[in-house]
Motif scaffolding. Structure first.
Motif: not given
Length: 496
Positions: A99-110, A143-146, A158-161, A186-192
């Motif tokens: 992530x190119x911003x400081x996200x409190x939901x991951x440590x895989x970020x800038x 491919x990183x988020x558990x 929920x993570x994406x939201x 599957x398309x329905x599994x993304x919560x678009x």
């Protein structure tokens, strides 16, 4: 007074509800109108891949490898402004999950890297400074988020939201959300629908879409190329709701249609094209300096992609220093000057096309794997169809209306491609080495252009005078293999 106030709240609630859903229509909605008006944007791929010589990575590259030495997002946006782009589309998270911003939901970020600058904030702030709209790309596939691997799809939704809430609540107005990577579930599994409602809550005029938006048969995940979408109400949403169509990096036909189906109802959808500035079709910058597309090709693709209320983004990626290279900045700035782009003027058009679907014939027609490639492909309005000759020396003719004048011809040659090791980049190799363009007047052929060197990726012939002719002939005089043509367009262009 109380009744009036209650009625106001009711109407406000109805408007708010409509803002969060996509309604059947045959004309642009609020978000689509804004998108069509923008029309031309700069795509920016930058992230952990930039520092590892790769286009895709699997989420295991160390955060420490992200280490720009002269990070300057303002230079990116300033370049966009000088080049005449109307918006910047920033990769905020690619398939690797970085992530190119400081996200409190991951440590895989800038924030966890050696250079902790919040790139999203820096770009958003620069867009405000230079008067350019701000758009974001966000990969569905992570491919990183558990939580992505949880059996319950809602865990990752929920993570994406949560992350999209960070992006839409902390960085000002966002005009577009470009979602990618939907093929992995599957398309329905993304919560678009949930993501769409969230975005519209923050900005009803934000256009939202998912790559590979449309499918040929509902629920089958089979696809028709955008260049074949020439009928309304024939094709279906794969991802609903979506405000526009995406199929990176395919190009639409000149006869592109806008009506697509979901649950028996028809919805209006423009198309957004994506192109790489690089001749190599790389998205993330590499350490080696790679050539840019020629201005003639960029100009013709600009006209093609922004026509018919569609839009275009051109990828201009910063390098490992964190800056856009000078020669690449110069290329897009030069394109903007050639086109005469201005924030206060409509996007320019190419001119009047007089050659589409005119009768075409060739001295020979070749085939590959049992498939024939007829002369009619040279003016069918599709850049991914082709005429292919059976012989090395060949010619192809098209009829013209002799009452219509023209002063410009653009030619896209079918070229051989060499795929490079990264699985994305490629080198295009021309076949045609020498050629002529001839016209038939009063029963006699005369040459109006003679080319004594390879055509390049797109040959644009700007004629010194207006011509009228019954036929036009493209004649191959020398080639390294049986030649092919994707498209020849004959154009009348009025003087400025």
């Amino acid at each position: 007074m109380k009744k009036i106030f209650l009625l106001f709240l009711l109407l406000l609630g109805l408007s708010y509800g409509k803002a969060q859903q996509q309604l059947p229509d045959t004309k642009p909605n609020l978000a689509q109108k804004a998108m069509i008006k923008r029309g031309y944007g700069m795509f920016i791929h930058f992230g952990i891949n930039t520092f590892n010589e790769t286009e895709w990575s699997d989420g295991t590259l160390p955060v420490s490898s992200y280490n720009p030495s002269k990070l300057d997002p303002e230079q990116w946006v300033r370049t966009a402004k000088e080049a005449g782009f109307r918006y910047v589309l920033l990769i905020t998270k690619h398939h690797d999950g970085f992530c190119l911003w400081n996200s409190k939901y991951t440590d895989y970020d800038v924030a966890s890297s050696p250079v902790k600058t919040d790139v999203v904030k820096a770009v958003a702030d620069a867009c405000k400074k230079y008067g350019i709209q701000f758009a974001i790309y966000y990969s569905l596939w992570d491919r990183h988020e558990p939580s992505y691997k949880d059996k319950n799809p809602q865990k990752y939704i929920d993570y994406m939201l949560n992350q999209l809430t960070e992006l839409f609540s902390n960085y000002g107005n966002i005009c577009e959300l470009w979602l990618d990577g939907g093929w992995d579930r599957k398309p329905n599994d993304w919560g678009i629908d949930q993501l769409y409602r969230l975005v519209k809550k923050y900005n009803p005029a934000c256009a939202v879409s998912v790559n590979h938006t449309i499918e040929s048969t509902a629920g089958r995940r089979n696809f028709t190329l955008p260049s074949n979408m020439t009928e309304d109400n024939k094709y279906f949403f794969q991802y609903f709701p979506s405000d526009f169509r995406l199929w990176d990096p395919k190009l639409i036909t000149k006869f592109d249609k806008k009506q697509y189906l979901h649950n028996g109802q028809s919805y209006y959808l423009p198309f957004e094209h994506t192109l790489c500035l690089s001749k190599r079709w790389n998205w993330f910058q590499k350490s080696a300096q790679l050539p840019t597309r020629d201005l003639d090709e960029l100009e013709e693709l600009f006209y093609w992609c922004t026509d018919n209320d569609n839009s275009l983004v051109i990828n201009v990626p910063p390098d490992q220093t964190g800056r856009i290279r000078a020669y690449e900045a110069d290329a897009v700035i030069g394109l903007g000057k050639r086109l005469g782009l201005s924030a206060n003027k409509p996007l320019p058009k190419n001119g009047q096309f007089i050659s589409f679907n005119r009768l075409a014939t060739a001295t020979s027609t070749g085939e590959e794997k049992g498939r024939h490639f007829p002369a009619s492909a040279i003016n069918d309005g599709k850049l991914d169809s082709k005429w292919l000759s059976k012989d090395t020396l060949a010619s192809v003719e098209m009829e013209l209306d002799p009452s219509h004048a023209f002063n410009k011809i653009s030619i896209f040659e079918y070229q051989d491609t060499k795929e490079l090791a990264d699985g994305f980049s490629q080198i295009r190799v021309p076949r045609i080495q020498q050629y002529s363009v001839d016209i038939l007047q009063d029963g006699q052929w005369q040459t109006i252009y003679l080319g004594d060197e390879p055509m390049g990726d797109c040959k644009v012939i700007r004629l010194g005078k207006h011509y009228k002719a019954a036929k036009l002939r493209f004649k191959v005089l020398k080639a390294t293999a049986p030649p092919g043509i994707n498209e020849i367009t004959v154009i009348y262009r009025a003087s400025k």
